[in-house]
Motif scaffolding. Structure first.
Motif, PDB file in Angstrom:
ATOM      1  N   GLN A  94       2.087 -10.892  10.837  1.00 10.29           N
ATOM      2  CA  GLN A  94       2.744 -10.290  11.710  1.00 10.29           C
ATOM      3  C   GLN A  94       4.255  -9.338  10.940  1.00 10.29           C
ATOM      4  O   GLN A  94       4.548  -8.337  11.282  1.00 10.29           O
ATOM      5  N   PHE A  95       4.811 -10.310  10.007  1.00  3.93           N
ATOM      6  CA  PHE A  95       5.644  -9.554   9.124  1.00  3.93           C
ATOM      7  C   PHE A  95       5.014  -8.454   8.364  1.00  3.93           C
ATOM      8  O   PHE A  95       5.744  -7.173   8.531  1.00  3.93           O
ATOM      9  N   ALA A  96       4.163  -8.811   7.840  1.00  2.00           N
ATOM     10  CA  ALA A  96       3.408  -7.324   7.030  1.00  2.00           C
ATOM     11  C   ALA A  96       3.156  -6.276   8.001  1.00  2.00           C
ATOM     12  O   ALA A  96       3.387  -4.948   7.734  1.00  2.00           O
ATOM     13  N   ASP A  97       2.612  -6.507   9.204  1.00  2.42           N
ATOM     14  CA  ASP A  97       2.003  -5.342  10.091  1.00  2.42           C
ATOM     15  C   ASP A  97       3.200  -4.946  10.826  1.00  2.42           C
ATOM     16  O   ASP A  97       2.995  -3.501  10.858  1.00  2.42           O
ATOM     17  N   GLY A  98       4.239  -5.588  11.434  1.00  5.44           N
ATOM     18  CA  GLY A  98       5.335  -4.851  11.889  1.00  5.44           C
ATOM     19  C   GLY A  98       6.119  -4.103  11.009  1.00  5.44           C
ATOM     20  O   GLY A  98       6.819  -3.210  11.457  1.00  5.44           O
ATOM     21  N   LEU A  99       5.958  -4.001   9.798  1.00  2.00           N
ATOM     22  CA  LEU A  99       6.609  -3.207   8.598  1.00  2.00           C
ATOM     23  C   LEU A  99       5.555  -2.200   8.233  1.00  2.00           C
ATOM     24  O   LEU A  99       5.708  -1.443   7.366  1.00  2.00           O
ATOM     25  N   GLY A 100       4.612  -1.960   8.853  1.00  2.00           N
ATOM     26  CA  GLY A 100       3.411  -1.065   8.787  1.00  2.00           C
ATOM     27  C   GLY A 100       2.707  -1.429   7.687  1.00  2.00           C
ATOM     28  O   GLY A 100       1.933  -0.554   7.286  1.00  2.00           O
ATOM     29  N   ARG A 101       2.738  -2.404   7.084  1.00  2.00           N
ATOM     30  CA  ARG A 101       1.714  -2.732   5.989  1.00  2.00           C
ATOM     31  C   ARG A 101       0.689  -3.418   6.415  1.00  2.00           C
ATOM     32  O   ARG A 101       0.270  -4.600   6.182  1.00  2.00           O
ATOM     33  N   THR A 102      -0.228  -2.870   7.122  1.00  2.00           N
ATOM     34  CA  THR A 102      -1.492  -3.438   7.872  1.00  2.00           C
ATOM     35  C   THR A 102      -2.525  -3.968   6.953  1.00  2.00           C
ATOM     36  O   THR A 102      -3.326  -4.694   7.677  1.00  2.00           O
ATOM     37  N   LYS A 103      -2.746  -3.435   6.094  1.00  2.49           N
ATOM     38  CA  LYS A 103      -3.893  -3.512   5.095  1.00  2.49           C
ATOM     39  C   LYS A 103      -3.841  -4.560   4.348  1.00  2.49           C
ATOM     40  O   LYS A 103      -4.710  -5.166   3.925  1.00  2.49           O
ATOM     41  N   VAL A 104      -2.463  -5.355   4.294  1.00  2.00           N
ATOM     42  CA  VAL A 104      -2.327  -6.682   3.489  1.00  2.00           C
ATOM     43  C   VAL A 104      -3.187  -7.567   4.246  1.00  2.00           C
ATOM     44  O   VAL A 104      -4.015  -8.150   3.395  1.00  2.00           O
ATOM     45  N   ALA A 105      -2.785  -7.995   5.155  1.00  2.00           N
ATOM     46  CA  ALA A 105      -3.740  -9.086   6.101  1.00  2.00           C
ATOM     47  C   ALA A 105      -5.130  -8.708   6.194  1.00  2.00           C
ATOM     48  O   ALA A 105      -6.113  -9.690   6.222  1.00  2.00           O
ATOM     49  N   MET A 106      -5.306  -7.491   6.282  1.00  2.00           N
ATOM     50  CA  MET A 106      -7.004  -7.118   6.434  1.00  2.00           C
ATOM     51  C   MET A 106      -7.703  -7.675   5.314  1.00  2.00           C
ATOM     52  O   MET A 106      -8.805  -8.145   5.141  1.00  2.00           O
ATOM     53  N   TYR A 107      -7.137  -7.181   3.894  1.00  2.00           N
ATOM     54  CA  TYR A 107      -7.853  -7.888   2.817  1.00  2.00           C
ATOM     55  C   TYR A 107      -8.039  -9.311   2.660  1.00  2.00           C
ATOM     56  O   TYR A 107      -9.061  -9.814   2.144  1.00  2.00           O
ATOM     57  N   VAL A 108      -7.008 -10.085   3.020  1.00  2.00           N
ATOM     58  CA  VAL A 108      -6.895 -11.392   2.890  1.00  2.00           C
ATOM     59  C   VAL A 108      -7.951 -11.954   3.703  1.00  2.00           C
ATOM     60  O   VAL A 108      -8.461 -12.807   3.607  1.00  2.00           O
ATOM     61  N   MET A 109      -7.789 -11.523   5.047  1.00  2.00           N
ATOM     62  CA  MET A 109      -9.045 -11.845   6.158  1.00  2.00           C
ATOM     63  C   MET A 109     -10.441 -11.579   5.903  1.00  2.00           C
ATOM     64  O   MET A 109     -11.168 -12.396   5.778  1.00  2.00           O
ATOM     65  N   LEU A 110     -10.562 -10.284   5.227  1.00  2.00           N
ATOM     66  CA  LEU A 110     -12.126 -10.005   4.745  1.00  2.00           C
ATOM     67  C   LEU A 110     -12.685 -11.180   3.668  1.00  2.00           C
ATOM     68  O   LEU A 110     -13.804 -11.627   3.725  1.00  2.00           O
TER      69      LEU A 110
END
Length: 448
Positions: free
Chosen positions: A152-168
């Motif tokens: 949520q820290f990364a998402d809230g700052l607009g860096r939404t791809k970070v968690a996406m790659y980790v999740m995949l």
């Protein structure tokens, strides 16, 4: 009129750009459970029903923790809108404290509940198979919540791809783990249903460590983490975050708890309807993850515009997101209706389970649009730091209207198992109307 149309198109593009990676990440979160369900399905209806039961109890508590952390996304976005970068790092530190605290409490509660799972009235075979699965799954609560705080820290700052790659990567690890541990291939122990729980635990633990490493190692986050990491906590900030988080946690709890309670009630009809319920719910949940991603994007957009002081655009962003969510879920509903006899065959060859699941999909098709609208409306309200009223609305919609209605239909009015799903439909109708109206009134007040 042309101006409004162009503004809506522009806002839709902004929302979808933000939502795209979030959706992939949310789908990945659900794909862990979906992979477990698909790969456990060949073990038979009892194993499938056991995973549904144990997973339903577990997920209610996990969702409460995720709900407590959810308002932080909008807080990070608002700090970004105000260009207060150090505040983002301070918020992260406080959200991690909340994640660790609530994660430890939930883990303790779940283990305390373990000897008393019989109170949910499941059949002996489902209870026996599900208890060990539940025990292993419980250990994944803490890594899941720590991962979520960083996400949520990364998402809230607009860096939404970070968690996406980790999740995949986490999803791939979970699938490989299921393959090896359920079946005992390549020298690994054959653990059956419990193997799926170990695979999920391993995947979520990896995701936590990967997210921690990325955020602290990547240069793009340095300007947010300028203060010493070991730093005194701001009691007022922590109090405000908890004040927002607890009602939102209960909002999630009331909704997911209603669905979990429906799984428990479905178990009273036996392993076959319960297995069919799990199939319908897993596919409905997968479609819901897209809408949830749009809801998170709406929270970010509304929070960001409020941080900039543009209240009119914040309202426009919220309503555009609500329309997108409803339209998407309406299309999903048509798909579930058209392919209601085909989708269950992905999970099982049992003709009775397929027949029950096809019936459930008729109701799922109806409630999809309402589910989409309420999910995005909650996100938009969260962007305005409004979490108390949504929790009241969720309690009323699901626990006063939906669950009692489903119970009466299923057990007293002769409708049977499908009556439980009709009860969920009733709850979602009330939730979508009331939450949208709440956003309308509150956002109008901001620009009045």
């Amino acid at each position: 009129m042309k101006f409004l149309r162009s503004e809506t198109i522009h806002e839709s593009k902004l929302l979808l750009k933000l939502a795209g990676p979030i959706i992939v990440g949310q789908l990945g979160q659900n794909l862990i459970q979906l992979a477990d369900t698909l790969m456990v399905g060949h073990l038979g209806p009892v194993a499938l029903g056991a995973s549904a039961f144990a997973g339903s109890v577990y997920i209610v508590f996990l969702i409460f923790g995720l709900g407590m952390l959810a308002p932080m996304t909008a807080m990070f976005a608002r700090a970004l809108g105000q260009e207060d970068h150090p505040r983002g790092g301070i918020l992260l530190r406080h959200s991690l404290l909340i994640a660790g605290g609530i994660g430890s409490i939930i883990t303790g509660i779940l283990f305390a509940l373990l000897p008393h799972l019989h109170i949910f009235g499941q059949t002996p075979e489902v209870l026996a198979a599900g208890s060990e699965f539940y025990k292993v799954l419980t250990w994944s609560i803490l890594p899941a919540l720590i991962y979520q705080a960083y996400k949520q820290f990364a998402d809230g700052l607009g860096r939404t791809k970070v968690a996406m790659y980790v999740m995949l990567v986490g999803v791939l690890l979970n699938i490989v783990g299921n393959y090896l541990l359920i079946n005992g291939y390549h020298g690994f122990p054959k653990l059956g249903l419990v193997g799926a729980a170990y695979a999920s635990l391993g995947a979520r633990t990896f995701m936590m460590f990967a997210m921690v490493f990325y955020v602290h190692a990547h240069p793009q986050f340095k300007k947010y983490l300028v203060n010493p990491w070991i730093h005194s906590f701001d009691k007022q900030m922590l109090k405000n975050m908890i004040r927002l988080g607890i009602p939102n946690g209960f909002t999630f709890f009331f909704e997911v708890g209603a669905f979990a309670s429906c799984a428990v009630m479905m178990g009273w009809f036996g392993a076959v309807p319960l297995a069919a319920h799990q199939i319908a719910l897993s596919l409905a949940s997968t479609s819901f993850m897209v809408t949830l991603g749009i809801g998170i994007a709406s929270s970010i957009r509304v929070g960001f515009e409020l941080g900039r002081g543009d209240y009119k655009l914040a309202r426009h962003a919220g309503f555009t997101a609500i329309k997108l969510g409803g339209a998407y879920m309406g299309l999903c509903g048509l798909g579930f209706l058209a392919f209601r006899h085909w989708f269950p065959t992905f999970y099982t060859n049992d003709v009775d389970v397929i027949a029950w699941a096809a019936q459930f999909f008729v109701v799922v098709a109806l409630f999809e649009i309402f589910d989409g609208v309420q999910a995005v409306a909650i996100g938009a309200l969260r962007g305005m730091s409004d979490t108390q009223w949504p929790s009241v609305i969720a309690f009323f919609a699901y626990w006063i209207m939906g669950l009692p209605g489903g119970y009466l239909l299923a057990f007293h009015l002769g409708v049977g198992p499908i009556g439980i799903w009709i009860g969920l439909l009733i709850g979602l109708i009330f939730a979508s109307i009331l939450l949208t109206y709440r956003f309308h009134r509150l956002s109008k007040r901001f620009i009045a």
